[in-house]
Design a protein around this motif. Structure first.
Motif: not given
Length: 112
Positions: A63-67
């Motif tokens: 799971e990847v969340y772009l900051l």
């Protein structure tokens, strides 16, 4: 299983070189018995292009969340930025990517 950790100053941790060339990481937690199981901040340096690696697959959930910054998906022909999220099952094809100005993301990996 990952270790138990109470709140700590993740911002105070130094960035370190990650296994993938052109990336740096802050390892927030990791399973000592299965190092692929982790939570980390990962920073892709400006100009990173993963075209040479081709399409990516792996045997864990990611799971990847772009900051910060932008990430160009070269297969989809789309650009993603802060607030975009991906959840990938084992074997899901994704990438390759390019980031002209660099990007930072929260990445969580675990076994299905």
């Amino acid at each position: 299983m990952k270790q138990e950790l109470e709140f700590f100053a993740g911002d105070a941790m130094p960035w370190r070189e990650a296994a993938q060339p052109g990336t740096e990481e802050k390892m927030l937690s990791q399973d000592p018995d299965d190092p692929v199981v982790l939570t980390r901040l990962v920073r892709w340096l400006p100009g990173l292009d993963t075209s040479d690696a081709g399409v990516i697959t792996h045997d864990y959930v990611e799971e990847v969340y772009l900051l910060e910054g932008d990430l160009v998906d070269l297969t989809l022909g789309q650009t993603f930025g802060p607030g975009h999220f991906a959840s990938r099952r084992p074997g899901m094809r994704h990438g390759p990517y390019r980031t002209p100005a660099g990007c930072t993301m929260l990445e969580i990996r675990y076994r299905a």
